[in-house]
Design an enzyme around this catalytic site. Structure first.
Site, mmCIF file in Angstrom:
data_model
loop_
_atom_site.group_PDB
_atom_site.id
_atom_site.type_symbol
_atom_site.label_atom_id
_atom_site.label_comp_id
_atom_site.label_asym_id
_atom_site.label_seq_id
_atom_site.Cartn_x
_atom_site.Cartn_y
_atom_site.Cartn_z
ATOM 1 N N SER A 126 0.806 -1.226 0.000
ATOM 2 C CA SER A 126 0.000 0.000 0.000
ATOM 3 C C SER A 126 0.836 1.272 0.000
ATOM 4 O O SER A 126 0.330 2.343 -0.319
ATOM 5 C CB SER A 126 -0.949 0.017 1.208
ATOM 6 O OG SER A 126 -0.231 0.143 2.418
ATOM 7 N N LYS A 168 0.434 5.248 6.324
ATOM 8 C CA LYS A 168 -0.127 6.050 5.239
ATOM 9 C C LYS A 168 0.435 7.468 5.284
ATOM 10 O O LYS A 168 1.014 7.906 6.283
ATOM 11 C CB LYS A 168 -1.660 6.124 5.348
ATOM 12 C CG LYS A 168 -2.380 4.797 5.187
ATOM 13 C CD LYS A 168 -2.324 4.296 3.764
ATOM 14 C CE LYS A 168 -3.130 3.009 3.586
ATOM 15 N NZ LYS A 168 -2.484 1.853 4.253
#
Length: 220
Positions: A126, A168
């Protein structure tokens, strides 16, 4: 004339190990020469031969045909950092009973010294386009996280969402936050948090394929 840099087998071995931790690959002869600050590749090769004969390293044909068989902490100040799990996977709690182990890292990685740090395994793709200090965050790496409860927009953070840690890029909207993936895989989507966003820390360093190269201790 300036004094020549003191070079020993321990210094060369420590340089090899540090390069491996930082980049995930052994140094070439030229990279090692530059790292050691010496002028001759013959000098580097002489020390590598001694390390190989002593059983400290293994060598084979190829530019990066080199593998350390032991670490060197002589003259290197280290500090134990807890390894607390995998992101993203499973419940995330910074509690001693949940620790996987401890990893000793050079104190130069852990500044300022008064701040707490922890390590996480990276699982998945990710954030495989994101870089911290010029190093990509990829599956199998370890990330070193500076523990803090807030972060500025643009930072790569470890956030806790539904009890699980996720790595993230933090962005801020009008009245909300966005946790953005940076991936070659289009299946990953941003996470929008209106409130109750929990920040566990900021990613400060990436140790390439860390679980393969770093010794994990059961206790300090």
């Amino acid at each position: 004339m300036g004094r020549k840099k003191l070079l020993t087998k321990e210094v060369v071995l420590r340089a090899i190990n540090q390069w491996l931790i930082k980049t995930g690959a052994p140094p070439t002869i030229e990279e090692l020469r530059n790292s050691l600050g010496v002028g001759s590749t013959r000098t580097v090769l002489r020390y590598l031969k001694c390390l190989e004969e002593n059983g400290d390293i293994e060598r084979w044909a190829g530019a990066r045909g080199l593998r350390p068989l032991r670490t060197s902490n002589k003259g290197l100040e280290t500090r134990a950092v807890p390894l607390v799990g995998v992101a993203p996977a499973g419940p995330f709690m910074l509690a001693e009973e949940n620790l996987e182990g401890w990893v000793r890292l050079p104190k130069e990685f852990l500044r300022p010294p008064t701040v707490k740090f922890f390590l996480l395994h990276v699982r998945g793709d990710s954030m495989n386009r994101a870089k911290v200090n010029g190093i990509l965050i990829e599956d199998g790496d370890l990330v070193l996280v500076r523990q803090q409860q807030s972060a500025d927009p643009g930072a790569v953070v470890v956030a806790v969402v539904d009890g699980e840690a996720t790595i993230k890029r933090l962005e801020r909207g009008h009245g909300y936050y966005v946790l953005k993936p940076e991936s070659t895989n289009p299946d990953h989507r941003p996470i929008i948090a209106i409130r109750n966003l929990t920040i566990a820390g900021i990613v400060s360093f990436v140790l390439k394929k860390g679980s393969e190269h770093i010794n994990i201790e059961n206790r300090v």
